[in-house]
Design an enzyme around this catalytic site. Structure first.
Site, PDB file in Angstrom:
ATOM      1  N   LYS A  81       3.151   0.897   3.247  1.00 38.08           N
ATOM      2  CA  LYS A  81       2.775  -0.172   4.155  1.00 38.08           C
ATOM      3  C   LYS A  81       2.872  -1.493   3.402  1.00 38.08           C
ATOM      4  O   LYS A  81       2.494  -1.557   2.229  1.00 38.08           O
ATOM      5  CB  LYS A  81       1.349   0.021   4.679  1.00 38.08           C
ATOM      6  CG  LYS A  81       1.187   1.108   5.731  1.00 38.08           C
ATOM      7  CD  LYS A  81       1.132   2.504   5.161  1.00 38.08           C
ATOM      8  CE  LYS A  81      -0.131   2.768   4.396  1.00 38.08           C
ATOM      9  NZ  LYS A  81      -0.212   4.172   3.889  1.00 38.08           N
ATOM     10  N   ASP A  99      -6.613   2.694  -3.204  1.00 40.08           N
ATOM     11  CA  ASP A  99      -6.554   2.406  -1.765  1.00 40.08           C
ATOM     12  C   ASP A  99      -7.956   2.408  -1.164  1.00 40.08           C
ATOM     13  O   ASP A  99      -8.294   1.547  -0.334  1.00 40.08           O
ATOM     14  CB  ASP A  99      -5.642   3.404  -1.054  1.00 40.08           C
ATOM     15  CG  ASP A  99      -6.001   4.862  -1.315  1.00 40.08           C
ATOM     16  OD1 ASP A  99      -6.751   5.157  -2.269  1.00 40.08           O
ATOM     17  OD2 ASP A  99      -5.516   5.734  -0.558  1.00 40.08           O
ATOM     18  N   GLY A 139      -9.683   6.285  -5.954  1.00 43.03           N
ATOM     19  CA  GLY A 139      -8.376   5.857  -5.484  1.00 43.03           C
ATOM     20  C   GLY A 139      -8.349   4.361  -5.206  1.00 43.03           C
ATOM     21  O   GLY A 139      -9.243   3.845  -4.529  1.00 43.03           O
ATOM     22  N   GLY A 171       1.176   4.842  -0.099  1.00 41.05           N
ATOM     23  CA  GLY A 171       0.282   5.960   0.151  1.00 41.05           C
ATOM     24  C   GLY A 171       0.931   7.311  -0.031  1.00 41.05           C
ATOM     25  O   GLY A 171       2.000   7.446  -0.629  1.00 41.05           O
ATOM     26  N   ASN A 172       0.270   8.329   0.527  1.00 47.10           N
ATOM     27  CA  ASN A 172       0.748   9.700   0.381  1.00 47.10           C
ATOM     28  C   ASN A 172       1.975   9.990   1.226  1.00 47.10           C
ATOM     29  O   ASN A 172       2.764  10.879   0.896  1.00 47.10           O
ATOM     30  CB  ASN A 172      -0.369  10.673   0.767  1.00 47.10           C
ATOM     31  CG  ASN A 172      -1.516  10.658  -0.213  1.00 47.10           C
ATOM     32  OD1 ASN A 172      -1.333  10.991  -1.371  1.00 47.10           O
ATOM     33  ND2 ASN A 172      -2.691  10.269   0.247  1.00 47.10           N
ATOM     34  N   ASP A 221       0.871  -1.177   0.000  1.00 47.56           N
ATOM     35  CA  ASP A 221       0.000   0.000   0.000  1.00 47.56           C
ATOM     36  C   ASP A 221       0.908   1.227   0.000  1.00 47.56           C
ATOM     37  O   ASP A 221       1.410   1.635   1.043  1.00 47.56           O
ATOM     38  CB  ASP A 221      -0.913  -0.020   1.220  1.00 47.56           C
ATOM     39  CG  ASP A 221      -1.762   1.244   1.353  1.00 47.56           C
ATOM     40  OD1 ASP A 221      -1.839   2.015   0.379  1.00 47.56           O
ATOM     41  OD2 ASP A 221      -2.336   1.453   2.440  1.00 47.56           O
ATOM     42  N   THR A 230      -5.277  27.010  23.321  1.00 47.92           N
ATOM     43  CA  THR A 230      -5.248  26.994  21.864  1.00 47.92           C
ATOM     44  C   THR A 230      -4.914  25.604  21.345  1.00 47.92           C
ATOM     45  O   THR A 230      -5.492  25.145  20.350  1.00 47.92           O
ATOM     46  CB  THR A 230      -4.226  28.030  21.344  1.00 47.92           C
ATOM     47  OG1 THR A 230      -4.586  29.308  21.836  1.00 47.92           O
ATOM     48  CG2 THR A 230      -4.192  28.053  19.832  1.00 47.92           C
ATOM     49  N   THR A 289      -3.295  10.565   5.777  1.00 44.95           N
ATOM     50  CA  THR A 289      -2.969  11.921   5.343  1.00 44.95           C
ATOM     51  C   THR A 289      -4.242  12.667   4.969  1.00 44.95           C
ATOM     52  O   THR A 289      -4.436  13.836   5.297  1.00 44.95           O
ATOM     53  CB  THR A 289      -1.994  11.888   4.158  1.00 44.95           C
ATOM     54  OG1 THR A 289      -0.835  11.136   4.531  1.00 44.95           O
ATOM     55  CG2 THR A 289      -1.588  13.288   3.756  1.00 44.95           C
TER      56      THR A 289
END
Length: 246
Positions: free
Chosen positions: A13, A100, A98, A8-9, A6, A174, A123
């Protein structure tokens, strides 16, 4: 043994599977792909490699070179067809979905043949709806939790860069306000998608994967099934099903 990939961005994996069982799994940031030589050096003989990729083509070439040089095989990269493995792809242009996301849907469907919301929190966060007949109805794409937090820092003059905070609807710092906003936005979209998919008032199950699964799962009511590597799971289950039909 089968190698599942996999790409990915932000990470690669991978998993090694035999007779329906994961023997090994691993992941590497895309910035550390050179370390595949160390990661894969001691792998046993592998029959084939199958993968999905949403990364830049140059990165895919690097993974292909590692597979060829270290394992002596070329990976088969999968796309999103109009139908496969008992699922029908409801995208207007199926190939644009996609791969994925398609494999995560395959994972949910092969694990439980029922309507479900398939959530991949990486992501980007994707929320994909699957009905009880195996129809992919469509979905949503949101910035992932880290991307949401980072965008506030990058797009403003004073908001800090944070990785984590405490989730509360009345934040008093914050840091906690940023964390709470990112989580609340994601959970709100998820619940809207889940409600729209509900059958007769019943809550459909959520299949949750991706690197941010642990941030989301404590805030989700069941039925909930957490598979951190749901894309790899779907790819492996699809391949095993195809092999059984040969």
């Amino acid at each position: 043994m089968w190698l599942s990939l996999d790409l990915g961005n932000s990470q690669l994996k991978w998993g090694l599977r035999q007779v329906g069982t994961w023997i090994l799994q691993g992941r590497l940031p895309l910035t550390l792909l050179d370390q595949l030589e160390v990661e894969w050096r001691a792998l046993p003989p592998i029959r084939a490699a199958h993968g999905v990729s949403v990364a830049h083509p140059d990165l895919r070439v690097r993974v292909e070179s590692a597979c060829q040089g270290l394992l002596g095989l070329a990976p088969c990269w999968h796309s999103s067809p109009p139908s496969e493995g008992g699922l029908r792809n409801g995208y207007d242009h199926p190939a644009q979905l996609g791969p994925d996301r398609w494999m995560a849907l395959q994972g949910a469907w092969h694990l439980q043949h029922r309507a479900s919301l398939v959530v991949m929190a990486g992501t980007a966060t994707t929320l994909d709806s699957l009905d009880e007949k195996g129809n992919f109805l469509g979905g949503m794409i949101l910035p992932g939790l880290s991307l949401m937090r980072r965008s506030l820092h990058q797009g403003t003059a004073y908001l800090p860069a944070i990785e984590k905070g405490t989730y509360t609807l009345q934040a008093r710092s914050t840091r906690d306000a940023i964390q709470s906003g990112a989580l609340a936005a994601t959970l709100g979209a998820l619940e809207l998608a889940r409600d729209a998919l509900g059958q007769g008032g019943d809550r459909v199950p959520v299949f949750l994967g991706g690197g941010h699964h642990a941030e989301l799962s404590p805030h989700l009511e069941g039925p909930l099934y957490v598979y951190p590597e749901l894309v790899l799971e779907g790819l492996a289950l699809l391949m095993e099903g195809d092999q059984a039909r040969i």
